[in-house]
Design a protein around this motif. Structure first.
Motif, PDB file in Angstrom:
ATOM      1  N   SER A 194       0.821  -1.204   0.000  1.00 56.99           N
ATOM      2  CA  SER A 194       0.000   0.000   0.000  1.00 56.99           C
ATOM      3  C   SER A 194       0.854   1.253   0.000  1.00 56.99           C
ATOM      4  N   THR A 195       2.034   1.140   0.594  1.00 57.36           N
ATOM      5  CA  THR A 195       2.898   2.300   0.782  1.00 57.36           C
ATOM      6  C   THR A 195       4.287   1.803   1.139  1.00 57.36           C
ATOM      7  N   LEU A 196       5.306   2.638   0.950  1.00 55.61           N
ATOM      8  CA  LEU A 196       6.700   2.267   1.200  1.00 55.61           C
ATOM      9  C   LEU A 196       7.322   3.295   2.133  1.00 55.61           C
ATOM     10  N   SER A 197       8.048   2.803   3.133  1.00 55.60           N
ATOM     11  CA  SER A 197       8.713   3.674   4.101  1.00 55.60           C
ATOM     12  C   SER A 197      10.218   3.433   4.023  1.00 55.60           C
ATOM     13  N   THR A 233       7.805   7.304   1.394  1.00 54.70           N
ATOM     14  CA  THR A 233       8.145   8.327   2.378  1.00 54.70           C
ATOM     15  C   THR A 233       9.600   8.172   2.785  1.00 54.70           C
ATOM     16  N   LEU A 234      10.277   9.296   2.942  1.00 52.35           N
ATOM     17  CA  LEU A 234      11.701   9.285   3.297  1.00 52.35           C
ATOM     18  C   LEU A 234      11.921   9.836   4.696  1.00 52.35           C
ATOM     19  N   ALA A 243       6.094  11.901   0.939  1.00 50.67           N
ATOM     20  CA  ALA A 243       6.303  12.625   2.193  1.00 50.67           C
ATOM     21  C   ALA A 243       7.755  12.473   2.639  1.00 50.67           C
ATOM     22  N   ILE A 244       8.198  13.451   3.420  1.00 54.53           N
ATOM     23  CA  ILE A 244       9.517  13.436   4.049  1.00 54.53           C
ATOM     24  C   ILE A 244       9.293  13.839   5.500  1.00 54.53           C
ATOM     25  N   LEU A 289       4.688   5.713  10.212  1.00 57.80           N
ATOM     26  CA  LEU A 289       3.260   5.986  10.348  1.00 57.80           C
ATOM     27  C   LEU A 289       2.820   7.061   9.346  1.00 57.80           C
ATOM     28  N   VAL A 290       3.682   8.044   9.101  1.00 55.00           N
ATOM     29  CA  VAL A 290       3.405   8.999   8.023  1.00 55.00           C
ATOM     30  C   VAL A 290       3.289   8.242   6.699  1.00 55.00           C
TER      31      VAL A 290
END
Lengths: 268, 268, 268
Positions: A66-69, A98-99, A124-125, A207-208
């Motif tokens: 769904s998303t990558l951190s 997100t970074l 996002a960062i 979490l972001v």
């Protein structure tokens, strides 16, 4: 844009409920200090973390997650290769990523690498003031992983970085500032004990990242993730006898955070 | 073999006492998310964990350890090489070894590798339903590290896998099923909070591995390890305010689990 | 030098206050089992941990850190390369560095590597009895990561090792002995639950490393770090229901340890 708008309780409640309902599959490429805590924070928040790290697997998984951190806290050449594969696959597949630029500015290798990553359009960062200032090219970093500047000193760097990259940028500290380059939100919550437990900042970045999955409004999504951690920190501190019991209570509070608590601790 | 036999409290008490008395030296090659928690679970259960990872050391150590625990949750090519050396040495030395096929089916690289490992005759395999179905060659895996099937749907896969490999196979979920290909035991304990803490499944696999050391009856040994974790989870949930305090109480409960508790929570 | 002198409460209070006031930046190259706990122990003690691991970064960071902590618990060839770069840079820059020879004697690769490291003049060495005996070249190691000898059996090995290397050597166990090759201090505190939580020994080594930063008297600095952990362990045990709650209370006690407690638990 020197004026910030406080995140409201109703927007935060909406975003937190959205993340919990979505239960996003969060692909994490993070550092070796915070991996377990990050997984536990995401689980406490109702997300599904998966730390897939191998060159052989990261691209396929980043495309379906769904998303990558991404977090460069213990970057080495093997992880850098995996991160590049994952970020490229995420960008191609439309997976938001997100970074967390841990200690960027203080150490040359990760600084150059993080700048390289910005070409892949992060959603996002999230960093502390020294990291955001350094990533914006406006300063030379903090002391190890700690910031040597206040978050209010990094607002213009955050705005510049958001405009340049298209990312929502969150700079956290005594007050958290979150910007998309046009709007600026603030979250004035938190507790000093959050600095006495390793991984609270890194897991906030994860979490972001979770909040980016399917977010209709990335600015409010990121700000609400910041509020989630900061207010859980306030609640945890009320029953903690020190940093050990604080970390335990923080996970409980992240899992249990509800709308009435948000109403008490955020502006309406 | 559709009928399962519930593990009894007396057998579980016997097996748990055996593990504590033996204090097995457990060589773990596991994933980076769960390494500390796995060590703490084994220590709480009276075992001696040792995470020896280097190519240069794994073969010698697997040969002298009481048992070997292998987990592919964050497999990469370096770890794959070390795991192969360790498993080969364990097989030659007669050290029993246990496989946790984390996310097998969902990701191709670890799936192929885990299939390759089966040639080295594991003593036990512990996974969720999606993983066991995939390892048996009967399905395509879950969502990240989570199962998308119920444990009861994996019973025939577990039996087939046990018959093919000679291993005791434990498929855990709402009810745990444990089979040696002929007999089928069940453990209907546990608590949903076990899913909200990272590493409870992986550390259960390490505890299954611990239970294989010198086990006269591998089926009851593995089933008792499942009951140990599940019942400790029930006890921990009774005093937990959320996933943070649950994880803490789980370690306490694993260390303190006694025969009267087993008698209350398992059939006679 | 068979007679040891007990560390006094006033010296311990002085050294602990010194570490907290200095808030040293501790560069850690440690093992994958204990990384998060080590960071949390250092944070609880008022230090600033930073786990910088990449070949590309370790030398620069070891040169600017207040102190360097090296632990070979999950040594592999990549980490060995990074450790050598870091230790060489530390030695050149005058950054004190500390060695934890985990399982040296029991495993050949790390034993040879640790012997090689001794050429770079460590400020301190902290290990259990089997490790110190093996590093001194006087025995063959323990069982996995556990000692098979009592700390009192390792005193002469510790003295010999201190004289040969110039390091302060701490051998911990039921009683901790700390020597610079001339003087011998003892700390007769602690609790058995410290053995039931992974990383208490490794994080003590990191705390010894922290105490080396700017220490006017390395012998008393190292002994006071041992007392800090041992007495916090005593306090934690008083409120723990098992190893899980013990680990939490240990972090709280490390953060809160004060002079009156030291006066009650150490000789005047």
């Amino acid at each position: 844009m020197s004026e910030s708008t406080p995140l409201t309780s109703s927007r935060a409640a909406h975003e937190i409920a959205r993340v919990r309902a979505a239960a996003p599959l969060v692909h994490c490429l993070t550092n070796s200090v915070v991996t377990p805590f990050t997984a536990n924070v995401l689980l406490a928040c109702g997300c599904a973390p998966a730390m897939v790290v191998a060159r052989e697997e990261v691209a396929a998984f980043a495309a379906v997650a769904s998303t990558l951190s991404v977090n460069v806290g213990t970057l080495d050449s093997h992880q850098a290769e995996a991160i590049l594969l994952a970020v490229r696959a995420a960008a191609e597949a439309g997976t938001p990523w997100t970074l967390d630029p841990v200690a960027v500015g203080a150490l040359a290798y990760r600084t150059a690498f993080s700048h390289e990553l910005l070409a892949f359009a992060p959603a996002a960062i999230r960093g502390n003031a020294s990291e955001i200032i350094a990533l914006a090219g406006l300063g030379h970093g903090g002391r190890g992983v700690d910031s040597t500047a206040g978050s209010d000193e990094a607002v213009s760097a955050a705005v510049a970085l958001a405009r340049r990259t298209g990312a929502v940028v969150a700079v956290t500290g005594a007050t958290d500032y979150i910007t998309d380059g046009e709007r600026l939100l603030s979250v004035a919550n938190g507790h000093p004990l959050l600095q006495r437990v390793t991984g609270t900042g890194c897991s906030l970045s994860a979490l972001v990242a979770a909040s980016m999955a399917g977010a209709p409004d990335r600015l409010h999504a990121a700000a609400s993730a910041c509020a989630w951690m900061a207010i859980a920190g306030e609640q945890a501190a009320e029953q903690a006898a020190g940093p050990g019991s604080f970390a335990v209570a923080l996970l409980d509070a992240l899992a249990g955070l509800d709308a009435p608590t948000l109403e008490r601790r955020l502006p309406a």
